[in-house]
Design an enzyme around this catalytic site. Structure first.
Site, PDB file in Angstrom:
ATOM      1  N   ASP A   1      26.782   3.686  29.181  1.00 34.84           N
ATOM      2  CA  ASP A   1      26.464   2.501  28.384  1.00 34.84           C
ATOM      3  C   ASP A   1      27.173   2.517  27.035  1.00 34.84           C
ATOM      4  O   ASP A   1      27.719   1.502  26.593  1.00 34.84           O
ATOM      5  CB  ASP A   1      24.947   2.410  28.191  1.00 34.84           C
ATOM      6  CG  ASP A   1      24.527   1.109  27.541  1.00 34.84           C
ATOM      7  OD1 ASP A   1      24.682   0.981  26.304  1.00 34.84           O
ATOM      8  OD2 ASP A   1      24.030   0.216  28.244  1.00 34.84           O
TER       9      ASP A   1
ATOM     10  N   TRP B   1      23.300  -2.451  28.886  1.00 34.50           N
ATOM     11  CA  TRP B   1      24.092  -2.591  30.113  1.00 34.50           C
ATOM     12  C   TRP B   1      23.519  -1.726  31.214  1.00 34.50           C
ATOM     13  O   TRP B   1      23.578  -2.105  32.395  1.00 34.50           O
ATOM     14  CB  TRP B   1      25.556  -2.284  29.818  1.00 34.50           C
ATOM     15  CG  TRP B   1      26.012  -3.027  28.605  1.00 34.50           C
ATOM     16  CD1 TRP B   1      26.605  -2.518  27.481  1.00 34.50           C
ATOM     17  CD2 TRP B   1      25.853  -4.438  28.346  1.00 34.50           C
ATOM     18  NE1 TRP B   1      26.827  -3.511  26.562  1.00 34.50           N
ATOM     19  CE2 TRP B   1      26.373  -4.698  27.054  1.00 34.50           C
ATOM     20  CE3 TRP B   1      25.309  -5.497  29.068  1.00 34.50           C
ATOM     21  CZ2 TRP B   1      26.368  -5.973  26.491  1.00 34.50           C
ATOM     22  CZ3 TRP B   1      25.301  -6.770  28.508  1.00 34.50           C
ATOM     23  CH2 TRP B   1      25.824  -6.995  27.244  1.00 34.50           C
ATOM     24  N   ASP B   2      22.982  -0.572  30.886  1.00 33.40           N
ATOM     25  CA  ASP B   2      22.263   0.225  31.884  1.00 33.40           C
ATOM     26  C   ASP B   2      21.092  -0.567  32.456  1.00 33.40           C
ATOM     27  O   ASP B   2      20.863  -0.589  33.668  1.00 33.40           O
ATOM     28  CB  ASP B   2      21.724   1.513  31.247  1.00 33.40           C
ATOM     29  CG  ASP B   2      22.742   2.632  31.216  1.00 33.40           C
ATOM     30  OD1 ASP B   2      23.663   2.630  32.056  1.00 33.40           O
ATOM     31  OD2 ASP B   2      22.629   3.509  30.349  1.00 33.40           O
ATOM     32  N   LEU B   3      20.323  -1.183  31.568  1.00 32.24           N
ATOM     33  CA  LEU B   3      19.140  -1.916  32.018  1.00 32.24           C
ATOM     34  C   LEU B   3      19.524  -3.110  32.880  1.00 32.24           C
ATOM     35  O   LEU B   3      18.944  -3.337  33.951  1.00 32.24           O
ATOM     36  CB  LEU B   3      18.324  -2.374  30.805  1.00 32.24           C
ATOM     37  CG  LEU B   3      17.853  -1.266  29.861  1.00 32.24           C
ATOM     38  CD1 LEU B   3      17.076  -1.851  28.702  1.00 32.24           C
ATOM     39  CD2 LEU B   3      17.001  -0.239  30.610  1.00 32.24           C
TER      40      LEU B   3
ATOM     41  N   GLY C   1      20.786  -1.898  36.266  1.00 29.57           N
ATOM     42  CA  GLY C   1      19.701  -1.492  37.153  1.00 29.57           C
ATOM     43  C   GLY C   1      19.074  -2.675  37.862  1.00 29.57           C
ATOM     44  O   GLY C   1      18.769  -2.619  39.059  1.00 29.57           O
TER      45      GLY C   1
END
Length: 412
Positions: A137, A166-168, A171
């Site tokens: 991220d 961006w990770d969230l 996911g």
């Protein structure tokens, strides 16, 4: 109240992952009723020790990202271990055959090899970049422009966001792609290879929000950081006479009118509009003149204490909130978490009692309640015996040779 018959009940997902995006995908599915079986090395995944930690060294981060899953410990560096995981993926009948992962390290667990064993397999993979390159991220942030428009106006250096946005988002894209593929499989019988690149998620958002189009159309007018001002409208932070800070946003004509009314600035702003030949009914004009308008509103906040400001704003349609710290939210005398339907108390092994969130999604008025995260190898024996039908002597042999681990073996 828990969902009596959650929408994903019966769906089985094998998760081979670490860090944020892929575990969040698994957690999202588990909260909606799927059986998520997480595969980790015998000593646990590398993110099991990430900060923040409890006083006893347990990762609050890991336990928060992996609730309600089953956990098995398998040495995937050994062919026999990879065979067990492959067997798990292709098992499960119509509701099985699904894996989500963020690694292409092992060929046996890739899409081609699994599809050769089960032609309707659904293989969901997170990569760093579209070409398969690596990224996290923080590096994606750096390469996609957002840190250069974040932070105080006078601060020249880039500022990365503390939330791994961006990770969230990735996911949730993984979960969406998985469910879309599962829906197609239900209708057509076809499996799928689903790929999400972390960098693509950020670039897509930059395009969706118009940031990239703006840069293409106005290459000479680079957008800079503007602190807590809301781009294109009127919004920023203000401080009361007590020193408490509020975020305030007036997006709509009604909200702008309410702001002028509650602050008593109607005549002053009208005079300012005439002097500047500006139409403040247009939010773009309010943004262009944000400094002088913000100064007028700031003076009103500075003249009133927090109790007065809170009561006055509550009687309007203005969007606002006081700034609160995590400690403010979690304080023993704070009622927000204790009274919020999202939170319930769980007992997390190795940590103790915690107020933890359940699913943000409600279905038919109900949401999944929070559940503890699993210990390393907690369900190894039960899963391999129950899903693959391995007998006790076979399990004992695998444990003795270090191919799999159980909670008790890890503890020893």
């Amino acid at each position: 109240m828990s969902i009596a018959d959650p929408p994903l009940a019966g769906l089985r997902v094998i998760e081979v992952s670490s860090f944020v995006a892929t575990p969040l995908c698994g957690t999202t599915l588990a909260q909606l009723g799927a059986e998520v079986i997480r595969v980790e090395p015998l000593e646990g995944a590398p993110d099991r020790s990430r900060w923040p930690l409890s006083d006893d060294g347990a990762s609050l981060y890991w336990n928060g990202l992996n609730p309600g899953k089953k956990a098995i410990a398998v040495d995937c560096t050994r062919p026999e271990g990879r065979q067990l995981v492959s067997d798990l993926v292709v098992s499960g009948g119509p509701s099985g055959g699904i894996v989500v992962t963020n690694t292409e390290r092992w060929t046996e667990l890739g899409y081609a090899a699994l599809r050769a064993r089960r032609d309707d397999v659904i293989h969901v993979l997170l990569t760093g970049r579209h070409d398969g390159g690596t990224a996290v991220d923080y590096t994606v942030q750096a390469g996609t422009g957002f840190p250069l428009v974040t932070g105080p106006e006078e601060h020249a250096a880039p500022v990365n966001g503390v939330v791994p946005a961006w990770d969230l988002a990735a996911g949730l894209h993984l979960a969406t792609g998985l469910l879309a593929a599962e829906r197609r499989r239900t209708v057509t019988g076809e499996g799928a290879e689903v790929r999400v690149a972390l960098e693509d998620v950020a670039l897509a958002v930059a395009g969706n929000l118009g940031y990239l189009a703006e840069a293409q159309l106005r290459p000479a007018g680079e957008r800079g950081s503007i602190g807590n001002h809301v781009y294109g409208t009127f919004g920023r932070d203000f401080t009361t006479a007590d020193g408490d800070r509020f975020m305030l946003v007036a997006l709509t004509p009604r909200q702008w009118s309410d702001l002028l009314g509650v602050t008593g600035l109607g005549e002053a702003v009208a005079a300012l509009a005439r002097a500047l030949d500006a139409d403040f009914s247009d939010e773009g004009a309010r943004f262009r003149h944000r400094t002088v308008l913000g100064g007028l509103v700031a003076a009103w906040f500075e003249q009133h204490d927090t109790a007065y400001v809170t009561k006055a704003l509550a009687e309007t349609r203005i969007l606002w909130s006081p700034y609160r710290s995590f400690r403010d939210l979690a304080a023993d005398d704070a009622r927000l978490l204790r009274e919020h339907p999202l939170f319930s108390t769980i007992t997390q092994p190795g940590i103790g009692d915690l107020l933890a969130p359940g699913a943000p999604v409600t279905v038919d008025g109900h949401r999944s309640a929070p559940r503890p995260a699993p210990a390393v190898g907690q369900d190894t024996g039960d899963v391999l015996a129950g899903v693959l039908g391995l007998p006790t002597d076979r399990l004992d042999d695998l444990i003795g040779r270090g191919v799999i681990g159980t909670r008790e073996e890890v503890a020893r």
